[in-house]
Design an enzyme around this catalytic site. Structure first.
Site, PDB file in Angstrom:
ATOM      1  N   ASN A   9       0.863  -1.183   0.000  1.00 14.69           N
ATOM      2  CA  ASN A   9       0.000   0.000   0.000  1.00 14.69           C
ATOM      3  C   ASN A   9       0.898   1.230   0.000  1.00 14.69           C
ATOM      4  O   ASN A   9       1.493   1.560   1.013  1.00 14.69           O
ATOM      5  CB  ASN A   9      -0.894  -0.047   1.258  1.00 14.69           C
ATOM      6  N   LYS A  11       0.130   4.274  -0.308  1.00 11.50           N
ATOM      7  CA  LYS A  11      -0.515   5.461   0.294  1.00 11.50           C
ATOM      8  C   LYS A  11      -0.275   6.690  -0.599  1.00 11.50           C
ATOM      9  O   LYS A  11      -0.235   6.546  -1.823  1.00 11.50           O
ATOM     10  CB  LYS A  11      -0.029   5.659   1.726  1.00 11.50           C
ATOM     11  N   HIS A  95      -9.557   0.976   4.915  1.00 14.54           N
ATOM     12  CA  HIS A  95      -8.271   1.122   5.613  1.00 14.54           C
ATOM     13  C   HIS A  95      -8.476   2.049   6.824  1.00 14.54           C
ATOM     14  O   HIS A  95      -9.276   2.986   6.759  1.00 14.54           O
ATOM     15  CB  HIS A  95      -7.233   1.705   4.653  1.00 14.54           C
ATOM     16  N   GLU A  97      -6.894   4.454   7.900  1.00 15.11           N
ATOM     17  CA  GLU A  97      -6.714   5.891   7.627  1.00 15.11           C
ATOM     18  C   GLU A  97      -7.963   6.473   6.968  1.00 15.11           C
ATOM     19  O   GLU A  97      -8.291   7.642   7.178  1.00 15.11           O
ATOM     20  CB  GLU A  97      -5.450   6.093   6.760  1.00 15.11           C
ATOM     21  N   GLU A 165      -5.312  -5.209  10.594  1.00 16.50           N
ATOM     22  CA  GLU A 165      -4.290  -4.198  10.816  1.00 16.50           C
ATOM     23  C   GLU A 165      -4.589  -3.459  12.115  1.00 16.50           C
ATOM     24  O   GLU A 165      -5.391  -2.502  12.116  1.00 16.50           O
ATOM     25  CB  GLU A 165      -4.271  -3.188   9.671  1.00 16.50           C
ATOM     26  N   GLY A 171       2.399   2.112  10.877  1.00 13.94           N
ATOM     27  CA  GLY A 171       3.334   3.231  10.750  1.00 13.94           C
ATOM     28  C   GLY A 171       4.021   3.619  12.042  1.00 13.94           C
ATOM     29  O   GLY A 171       4.603   4.693  12.136  1.00 13.94           O
ATOM     30  N   SER A 210       3.407  -2.171  10.411  1.00 15.11           N
ATOM     31  CA  SER A 210       4.859  -2.177  10.646  1.00 15.11           C
ATOM     32  C   SER A 210       5.555  -3.466  10.235  1.00 15.11           C
ATOM     33  O   SER A 210       6.539  -3.868  10.856  1.00 15.11           O
ATOM     34  CB  SER A 210       5.153  -1.842  12.119  1.00 15.11           C
TER      35      SER A 210
HETATM   36  P1  PGA Z   1       2.816   0.239   7.692  1.00 13.92           P
HETATM   37  O1  PGA Z   1       1.354   0.427   7.067  1.00 13.92           O
HETATM   38  O2  PGA Z   1       3.375  -1.046   7.097  1.00 13.92           O
HETATM   39  O3  PGA Z   1       3.581   1.437   7.266  1.00 13.92           O
HETATM   40  O4  PGA Z   1       2.639   0.130   9.168  1.00 13.92           O
HETATM   41  C1  PGA Z   1       0.504  -0.666   6.865  1.00 13.92           C
HETATM   42  C2  PGA Z   1      -0.786  -0.209   6.254  1.00 13.92           C
HETATM   43  O5  PGA Z   1      -1.263   0.874   6.594  1.00 13.92           O
HETATM   44  O6  PGA Z   1      -1.378  -0.929   5.432  1.00 13.92           O
END
Ligand code: PGA
Length: 251
Positions: A9, A11, A95, A97, A165, A171, A210
């Site tokens: 992803n 983003k 997601h 976010e 997740e 993140g 992460s």
């Molecule tokens: P990250 O994000 O690997 O940077 O923690 C995962 C995601 O949001 O799908």
């Protein structure tokens, strides 16, 4: 046997040129990997170019979001048919976010999942609890609600992928332990079994939050973890290909 998935992803990162270069490096880098599925989700602006770059390869294209109507006066939105048209096979839905910054609710997620399936896009439906919810001990309530409401009215589950997740792990560099992740994955599979019977055994449940090439080895050893949804570490060929390599050795 469930075929593993590694999904990147990206983003809100990468210009068109950067996206093409990254997609090409991934395509070349997986040439020797003969199993599993590799998916990349560039920003909308790079989907068309990346679609061309990966044509004929084993890399599949995903969008990071979509709207649940076919067309109309929805300024700034993207319709599922447009994603099909550009070559997407998958779409991320719900997601954290999107839930946090754009206030997407379980009902929106449900409408999107159903619409994606109806046009032949495979939804990767994201679920996960916040730090506060985990501390309160309501992880199962939250994840259970997200899974059930997200899938309400979906009677055929074959083309759905679930991504667990935990929001506190996204993140942050604070990855869930393999035991913590497996516990929730098994819980999700249990819900899917209640809803869909033995079809649940074929559903891929990805872990995200992460993930790096250094911590994926342990996670992927768990029974109900069928791959990874990767944010930060998917932005560099080495990091992403390292994760794919580790998973392909273990699953
Ligand atoms: P990250 O994000 O690997 O940077 O923690 C995962 C995601 O949001 O799908």
């Amino acid at each position: 046997m469930r075929e593993w998935i590694v999904a990147g992803n990206w983003k809100m990162h990468n210009t068109i040129q950067e996206s093409i270069a990254l997609a090409k490096a991934i395509k070349d880098g997986i040439a020797s990997v003969k199993k599993g599925e590799v998916i990349i989700a560039p920003p909308y602006t790079a989907l068309a170019s990346v679609s061309e770059t990966i044509k004929g390869s084993r890399v599949s294209l995903a969008a990071q979001n979509m709207f649940y109507e076919d067309k109309g006066a929805y300024t700034g939105e993207i319709a599922p048919g447009m994603l099909k048209d550009i070559g997407c096979a998958y779409v991320l839905i719900g997601h954290s976010e999107r839930r946090k910054y754009y206030h997407e609710q379980d009902n929106d997620v449900n409408l999107k999942v159903k619409k994606a399936l109806s046009v032949g896009l495979k939804p990767i439906m994201c679920v996960g609890e916040t730090d506060e919810e985990r501390v309160k001990g309501i992880t199962r309530d939250v994840v259970g609600r997200q899974v059930k409401q997200g899938l309400a009215g979906v009677d055929k589950i074959d083309n759905v992928v679930i991504a667990y997740e935990p929001v506190w792990a996204i993140g942050t560099g604070k990855v869930a332990t393999s035991a913590q992740a497996q516990e929730v994955h098994a819980f999700i599979r249990g819900i899917l079994k209640d809803l869909y019977g033995s079809a649940a055994n074929d559903i891929r449940i990805l872990y995200g939050g992460s993930v790096t090439k250094d911590n994926i080895g342990e996670l992927i050893g768990m029974e109900d973890i069928d791959g990874a949804l990767v944010g930060g570490a998917s932005l560099k060929p080495d990091g992403f290909l390292g994760i794919i390599q580790k998973i392909s050795e273990k699953k």
